[in-house]
Design an enzyme around this catalytic site. Structure first.
Site, PDB file in Angstrom:
ATOM      1  N   PHE A  22       0.849  -1.179   0.000  1.00  0.00           N
ATOM      2  CA  PHE A  22       0.000   0.000   0.000  1.00  0.00           C
ATOM      3  C   PHE A  22       0.889   1.235   0.000  1.00  0.00           C
ATOM      4  O   PHE A  22       2.107   1.133   0.002  1.00  0.00           O
ATOM      5  CB  PHE A  22      -0.931   0.005   1.218  1.00  0.00           C
ATOM      6  CG  PHE A  22      -1.909  -1.138   1.229  1.00  0.00           C
ATOM      7  CD1 PHE A  22      -2.861  -1.264   0.240  1.00  0.00           C
ATOM      8  CD2 PHE A  22      -1.880  -2.080   2.243  1.00  0.00           C
ATOM      9  CE1 PHE A  22      -3.768  -2.308   0.245  1.00  0.00           C
ATOM     10  CE2 PHE A  22      -2.781  -3.126   2.262  1.00  0.00           C
ATOM     11  CZ  PHE A  22      -3.724  -3.243   1.263  1.00  0.00           C
ATOM     12  N   ARG A  44      -1.213  15.947   7.311  1.00  0.00           N
ATOM     13  CA  ARG A  44      -1.858  14.663   7.598  1.00  0.00           C
ATOM     14  C   ARG A  44      -1.271  13.575   6.706  1.00  0.00           C
ATOM     15  O   ARG A  44      -1.107  13.783   5.506  1.00  0.00           O
ATOM     16  CB  ARG A  44      -3.371  14.726   7.341  1.00  0.00           C
ATOM     17  CG  ARG A  44      -4.149  15.579   8.314  1.00  0.00           C
ATOM     18  CD  ARG A  44      -4.268  14.918   9.691  1.00  0.00           C
ATOM     19  NE  ARG A  44      -5.091  15.703  10.583  1.00  0.00           N
ATOM     20  CZ  ARG A  44      -4.642  16.643  11.392  1.00  0.00           C
ATOM     21  NH1 ARG A  44      -3.354  16.940  11.400  1.00  0.00           N
ATOM     22  NH2 ARG A  44      -5.468  17.292  12.200  1.00  0.00           N
ATOM     23  N   MET A  91     -10.678  -4.997  -4.699  1.00  0.00           N
ATOM     24  CA  MET A  91     -10.192  -3.665  -5.030  1.00  0.00           C
ATOM     25  C   MET A  91     -10.563  -3.293  -6.466  1.00  0.00           C
ATOM     26  O   MET A  91     -10.508  -4.128  -7.366  1.00  0.00           O
ATOM     27  CB  MET A  91      -8.674  -3.588  -4.861  1.00  0.00           C
ATOM     28  CG  MET A  91      -8.190  -3.888  -3.443  1.00  0.00           C
ATOM     29  SD  MET A  91      -8.966  -2.865  -2.174  1.00  0.00           S
ATOM     30  CE  MET A  91      -8.385  -1.244  -2.642  1.00  0.00           C
ATOM     31  N   GLU A 105     -15.471 -10.754  -8.459  1.00  0.00           N
ATOM     32  CA  GLU A 105     -15.222 -11.187  -7.077  1.00  0.00           C
ATOM     33  C   GLU A 105     -16.261 -12.205  -6.614  1.00  0.00           C
ATOM     34  O   GLU A 105     -15.938 -13.123  -5.853  1.00  0.00           O
ATOM     35  CB  GLU A 105     -15.193  -9.981  -6.135  1.00  0.00           C
ATOM     36  CG  GLU A 105     -14.030  -9.031  -6.370  1.00  0.00           C
ATOM     37  CD  GLU A 105     -12.656  -9.642  -6.105  1.00  0.00           C
ATOM     38  OE1 GLU A 105     -12.558 -10.592  -5.302  1.00  0.00           O
ATOM     39  OE2 GLU A 105     -11.677  -9.175  -6.711  1.00  0.00           O
ATOM     40  N   GLU A 109     -14.458 -15.452  -5.249  1.00  0.00           N
ATOM     41  CA  GLU A 109     -14.465 -15.661  -3.807  1.00  0.00           C
ATOM     42  C   GLU A 109     -15.576 -16.568  -3.316  1.00  0.00           C
ATOM     43  O   GLU A 109     -15.438 -17.196  -2.268  1.00  0.00           O
ATOM     44  CB  GLU A 109     -14.558 -14.315  -3.072  1.00  0.00           C
ATOM     45  CG  GLU A 109     -13.339 -13.439  -3.290  1.00  0.00           C
ATOM     46  CD  GLU A 109     -13.296 -12.219  -2.394  1.00  0.00           C
ATOM     47  OE1 GLU A 109     -12.217 -11.621  -2.303  1.00  0.00           O
ATOM     48  OE2 GLU A 109     -14.339 -11.858  -1.786  1.00  0.00           O
ATOM     49  N   SER A 126     -12.894   4.932   6.486  1.00  0.00           N
ATOM     50  CA  SER A 126     -12.393   5.564   7.707  1.00  0.00           C
ATOM     51  C   SER A 126     -11.709   6.863   7.310  1.00  0.00           C
ATOM     52  O   SER A 126     -10.479   6.941   7.250  1.00  0.00           O
ATOM     53  CB  SER A 126     -11.415   4.619   8.424  1.00  0.00           C
ATOM     54  OG  SER A 126     -10.988   5.170   9.653  1.00  0.00           O
ATOM     55  N   PRO A 127     -12.505   7.908   7.013  1.00  0.00           N
ATOM     56  CA  PRO A 127     -11.959   9.109   6.379  1.00  0.00           C
ATOM     57  C   PRO A 127     -11.016   9.930   7.250  1.00  0.00           C
ATOM     58  O   PRO A 127     -10.414  10.881   6.761  1.00  0.00           O
ATOM     59  CB  PRO A 127     -13.207   9.906   5.993  1.00  0.00           C
ATOM     60  CG  PRO A 127     -14.279   9.404   6.895  1.00  0.00           C
ATOM     61  CD  PRO A 127     -13.963   7.967   7.157  1.00  0.00           C
ATOM     62  N   GLY A 128     -10.856   9.550   8.515  1.00  0.00           N
ATOM     63  CA  GLY A 128      -9.854  10.218   9.340  1.00  0.00           C
ATOM     64  C   GLY A 128      -8.439   9.819   8.969  1.00  0.00           C
ATOM     65  O   GLY A 128      -7.483  10.517   9.311  1.00  0.00           O
ATOM     66  N   GLU A 155      -2.938 -14.299  -5.515  1.00  0.00           N
ATOM     67  CA  GLU A 155      -3.097 -13.319  -4.440  1.00  0.00           C
ATOM     68  C   GLU A 155      -3.018 -13.976  -3.062  1.00  0.00           C
ATOM     69  O   GLU A 155      -3.331 -13.346  -2.061  1.00  0.00           O
ATOM     70  CB  GLU A 155      -4.424 -12.573  -4.611  1.00  0.00           C
ATOM     71  CG  GLU A 155      -4.470 -11.736  -5.887  1.00  0.00           C
ATOM     72  CD  GLU A 155      -5.782 -10.985  -6.060  1.00  0.00           C
ATOM     73  OE1 GLU A 155      -6.592 -10.926  -5.106  1.00  0.00           O
ATOM     74  OE2 GLU A 155      -6.009 -10.450  -7.161  1.00  0.00           O
TER      75      GLU A 155
END
Length: 199
Positions: A22, A44, A91, A105, A109, A126-128, A155
């Protein structure tokens, strides 16, 4: 409701501070204040994961939900087990639309095909701390065809399919056995809407 929008933020700089599986970006910005004027520069770090698709495979005829189970290493020591019961997810990449990812998917899956695929919402995870958003769909499926082990070797996925009644899935949610946000949101949505779906 919202008095501000994208035009009320000035991006001063953005740089990648970590790049691995990531990515982490550091943002420097100023923004308008509720009391008037502009903020001081704010820094940030943002976890850049990309957008995802979450699909709720539901059979309204049998009133059953298809869940998948797989290991999630960030849950180690945070949950009863790092093997979590989840909805189907994946994703989004630049080569496929969210709908195409949802169909792929479901096959990869859970081994099921969507008879219909209905968009429900787009949700900020989780936009923080992360820019990730997921496109939430419910898929009408034949739950009797869902079984076995799935996932892509490329994967390193190891996925087990569970077919349970909607009532059982919701009971697991209330008991805390299902404790990941996307699945909680999806099952709560289903509990609110299953009667109109069945009707």
């Amino acid at each position: 409701m919202n008095e501000f929008n994208d035009n009320d933020v000035q991006l001063l700089s953005k740089q990648t501070v970590f790049q691995g599986f990531f990515k982490v970006e550091e943002y420097q910005f100023v923004h308008r204040l509720f009391a008037g004027g502009w903020s001081q520069p704010v820094s940030r770090e943002v976890f850049e994961r990309g957008d995802a698709v979450v699909v709720l495979p539901y059979d309204p005829v049998l009133d059953q939900v298809v869940l998948i189970e797989q290991i999630r290493i960030p849950a180690l020591g945070k949950s009863e087990s790092p093997w979590l019961l989840e909805l189907v997810a994946g994703m989004v990449d630049k080569n496929r639309t969210p709908e195409q990812v949802a169909h792929a998917e479901l096959a990869e899956e859970a081994g099921v095909v969507a008879q219909t695929l209905t968009p429900v919402n787009q949700i900020l995870v989780s936009p923080g701390g992360t820019s990730e958003r997921f496109f939430f769909y419910w898929a009408k499926v034949d739950a009797s065809k869902a079984q076995g082990f799935h996932g892509l070797d490329s994967e390193q996925e190891d996925i087990k399919v569970h077919v349970v009644s909607r009532a059982q899935a919701y009971q697991w949610l209330e008991q805390g056995k299902i404790n990941n946000a996307a699945t909680v949101i999806g099952l709560q949505w289903l509990q609110l809407h299953y009667q109109e779906i069945q009707g």
